[in-house]
Write a protein that holds these residues in place. Sequence first.
Motif, PDB file in Angstrom:
ATOM      1  N   GLY A 185       0.596  10.080   3.443  1.00 45.30           N
ATOM      2  CA  GLY A 185      -0.643   9.319   3.320  1.00 45.30           C
ATOM      3  C   GLY A 185      -0.522   8.198   2.301  1.00 45.30           C
ATOM      4  O   GLY A 185      -0.970   7.064   2.546  1.00 45.30           O
ATOM      5  N   SER A 186       0.095   8.479   1.169  1.00 49.31           N
ATOM      6  CA  SER A 186       0.292   7.442   0.152  1.00 49.31           C
ATOM      7  C   SER A 186       1.216   6.345   0.671  1.00 49.31           C
ATOM      8  O   SER A 186       0.998   5.152   0.400  1.00 49.31           O
ATOM      9  CB  SER A 186       0.880   8.063  -1.117  1.00 49.31           C
ATOM     10  OG  SER A 186       0.037   9.071  -1.628  1.00 49.31           O
ATOM     11  N   ALA A 187       2.255   6.729   1.421  1.00 51.63           N
ATOM     12  CA  ALA A 187       3.174   5.731   1.973  1.00 51.63           C
ATOM     13  C   ALA A 187       2.479   4.831   2.985  1.00 51.63           C
ATOM     14  O   ALA A 187       2.708   3.610   3.010  1.00 51.63           O
ATOM     15  CB  ALA A 187       4.370   6.438   2.627  1.00 51.63           C
ATOM     16  N   GLN A 188       1.599   5.398   3.821  1.00 48.24           N
ATOM     17  CA  GLN A 188       0.879   4.583   4.793  1.00 48.24           C
ATOM     18  C   GLN A 188      -0.086   3.626   4.105  1.00 48.24           C
ATOM     19  O   GLN A 188      -0.227   2.468   4.517  1.00 48.24           O
ATOM     20  CB  GLN A 188       0.117   5.486   5.769  1.00 48.24           C
ATOM     21  CG  GLN A 188       0.987   6.130   6.824  1.00 48.24           C
ATOM     22  CD  GLN A 188       1.581   5.098   7.769  1.00 48.24           C
ATOM     23  OE1 GLN A 188       2.706   4.633   7.591  1.00 48.24           O
ATOM     24  NE2 GLN A 188       0.836   4.718   8.784  1.00 48.24           N
ATOM     25  N   LEU A 189      -0.774   4.088   3.068  1.00 48.61           N
ATOM     26  CA  LEU A 189      -1.673   3.199   2.325  1.00 48.61           C
ATOM     27  C   LEU A 189      -0.893   2.064   1.673  1.00 48.61           C
ATOM     28  O   LEU A 189      -1.353   0.911   1.663  1.00 48.61           O
ATOM     29  CB  LEU A 189      -2.438   3.999   1.268  1.00 48.61           C
ATOM     30  CG  LEU A 189      -3.488   4.996   1.789  1.00 48.61           C
ATOM     31  CD1 LEU A 189      -4.109   5.767   0.627  1.00 48.61           C
ATOM     32  CD2 LEU A 189      -4.577   4.266   2.571  1.00 48.61           C
ATOM     33  N   LEU A 190       0.270   2.374   1.129  1.00 56.02           N
ATOM     34  CA  LEU A 190       1.107   1.334   0.535  1.00 56.02           C
ATOM     35  C   LEU A 190       1.559   0.333   1.587  1.00 56.02           C
ATOM     36  O   LEU A 190       1.524  -0.890   1.349  1.00 56.02           O
ATOM     37  CB  LEU A 190       2.318   1.977  -0.144  1.00 56.02           C
ATOM     38  CG  LEU A 190       3.362   1.014  -0.733  1.00 56.02           C
ATOM     39  CD1 LEU A 190       2.754   0.185  -1.854  1.00 56.02           C
ATOM     40  CD2 LEU A 190       4.589   1.780  -1.230  1.00 56.02           C
ATOM     41  N   ALA A 191       1.963   0.834   2.763  1.00 51.02           N
ATOM     42  CA  ALA A 191       2.429  -0.053   3.830  1.00 51.02           C
ATOM     43  C   ALA A 191       1.311  -0.982   4.303  1.00 51.02           C
ATOM     44  O   ALA A 191       1.524  -2.184   4.489  1.00 51.02           O
ATOM     45  CB  ALA A 191       2.960   0.777   5.000  1.00 51.02           C
ATOM     46  N   LEU A 192       0.109  -0.437   4.493  1.00 53.46           N
ATOM     47  CA  LEU A 192      -1.013  -1.262   4.951  1.00 53.46           C
ATOM     48  C   LEU A 192      -1.429  -2.279   3.896  1.00 53.46           C
ATOM     49  O   LEU A 192      -1.758  -3.431   4.229  1.00 53.46           O
ATOM     50  CB  LEU A 192      -2.197  -0.369   5.319  1.00 53.46           C
ATOM     51  CG  LEU A 192      -2.024   0.508   6.564  1.00 53.46           C
ATOM     52  CD1 LEU A 192      -3.203   1.458   6.720  1.00 53.46           C
ATOM     53  CD2 LEU A 192      -1.888  -0.359   7.811  1.00 53.46           C
ATOM     54  N   SER A 193      -1.432  -1.864   2.626  1.00 58.48           N
ATOM     55  CA  SER A 193      -1.843  -2.775   1.560  1.00 58.48           C
ATOM     56  C   SER A 193      -0.863  -3.931   1.386  1.00 58.48           C
ATOM     57  O   SER A 193      -1.225  -4.980   0.850  1.00 58.48           O
ATOM     58  CB  SER A 193      -1.988  -2.011   0.244  1.00 58.48           C
ATOM     59  OG  SER A 193      -0.747  -1.466  -0.163  1.00 58.48           O
ATOM     60  N   ILE A 194       0.380  -3.751   1.840  1.00 54.83           N
ATOM     61  CA  ILE A 194       1.360  -4.833   1.781  1.00 54.83           C
ATOM     62  C   ILE A 194       1.375  -5.645   3.075  1.00 54.83           C
ATOM     63  O   ILE A 194       1.328  -6.880   3.059  1.00 54.83           O
ATOM     64  CB  ILE A 194       2.770  -4.273   1.497  1.00 54.83           C
ATOM     65  CG1 ILE A 194       2.831  -3.652   0.109  1.00 54.83           C
ATOM     66  CG2 ILE A 194       3.832  -5.361   1.628  1.00 54.83           C
ATOM     67  CD1 ILE A 194       4.146  -2.950  -0.186  1.00 54.83           C
ATOM     68  N   ALA A 195       1.402  -4.951   4.217  1.00 54.55           N
ATOM     69  CA  ALA A 195       1.626  -5.620   5.499  1.00 54.55           C
ATOM     70  C   ALA A 195       0.467  -6.512   5.912  1.00 54.55           C
ATOM     71  O   ALA A 195       0.679  -7.647   6.374  1.00 54.55           O
ATOM     72  CB  ALA A 195       1.888  -4.572   6.578  1.00 54.55           C
ATOM     73  N   ILE A 196      -0.777  -6.042   5.761  1.00 58.18           N
ATOM     74  CA  ILE A 196      -1.909  -6.818   6.261  1.00 58.18           C
ATOM     75  C   ILE A 196      -2.098  -8.124   5.485  1.00 58.18           C
ATOM     76  O   ILE A 196      -2.129  -9.207   6.090  1.00 58.18           O
ATOM     77  CB  ILE A 196      -3.189  -5.963   6.270  1.00 58.18           C
ATOM     78  CG1 ILE A 196      -3.059  -4.843   7.306  1.00 58.18           C
ATOM     79  CG2 ILE A 196      -4.408  -6.821   6.561  1.00 58.18           C
ATOM     80  CD1 ILE A 196      -4.240  -3.913   7.376  1.00 58.18           C
ATOM     81  N   PRO A 197      -2.207  -8.112   4.151  1.00 61.34           N
ATOM     82  CA  PRO A 197      -2.377  -9.401   3.461  1.00 61.34           C
ATOM     83  C   PRO A 197      -1.168 -10.317   3.586  1.00 61.34           C
ATOM     84  O   PRO A 197      -1.325 -11.527   3.780  1.00 61.34           O
ATOM     85  CB  PRO A 197      -2.634  -8.996   2.002  1.00 61.34           C
ATOM     86  CG  PRO A 197      -2.134  -7.610   1.874  1.00 61.34           C
ATOM     87  CD  PRO A 197      -2.305  -6.985   3.199  1.00 61.34           C
TER      88      PRO A 197
END
Length: 319
Positions: free
Chosen positions: A104-116
């Motif tokens: 879950g932490s890895a997915q949040l990190l990935a989304l917080s980087i990939a989308i912006p």
Amino acid sequence: MSQYVLRRLLIAIPSLLGISLVLFVVLALAPGDPFSELATNPNVPPEVQAALRTKFGLDDPIYLRYLHWLSAMLHGDWGFSFVSRMNVDALILQRLPTTLYVIGSAQLLALSIAIPVGVYAATKPYSVFDQIANTLAFIGFSLPTFFTGILFILIFSVAVVSLPYVYTSDIRATGIRWFLEQIRQAIMPVMVLGLFQAASMTRFVRSAMLDVIRLDYVTTARAKGLGQANVIVKHAMRNAMIPVVTLIALQVPAVFGGAIVTEQIFRIPGIGSLLISSILSNDTPVVMAVTFVFACLVVLFNLVADVLYGWLDPRISLR
């Protein structure tokens, strides 16, 4: 909406039955079984070996064993782990929180980087920022997690700082120190998984945004005098996120597969390490349960993606 979800769940039942049948047959035909070590143990009499095999039905035909397993699963009995000497459902629930925390932490990190990063790179195509983002995304996606995991250990545990490279489930601390230690030991595995996922998501977000911002309705919104941020966030991003939702939904089960390697590197006591140890010890009930859970995740997140389509784009009718 409720009828659509119910219909999709009913359609998923034959798929899950077919998947479970294939998994069970493959594991049943594989060499070895949970009691194969008893045959070489001189301290276990042959009659005891035969009684145990009869009790657990290991000598029954495959179709009969599958029906017994399916009936037990429908009644909430996931089987018994012959190696851990405990019920499979209790064993999985014991390992599941650690895996969910890391993934879950890895997915949040990935989304917080990939989308912006992906959105901004699409608004500035072929700029210096776009080229740097694409280069880093290609590098991150090309490097396997076992390589980056070992590289992170060499850098952040040996050369530069002293982050723990072995995950500990029984931290002897309380209060805020326990919380900080949990974060500290999860930094490297979360970064390994999160950056790998972020690399592929960034390219996908950028591609989806480039397709959307060139459409006529986005040009019309700009012509009406709307600000760039308003146009991107309220008009372009919502439609661009539709294919991204598909990628994220399909990647979530794949992240569990990637966590198998990462958990082995950092010795994380999660579902991935449980699956590997169960395969090595021929603990068939655990292997069957974990792989079947992965199959259920694929079906579940496909359903979640379809439901999110209708929320992101009202033109999509869920019938």
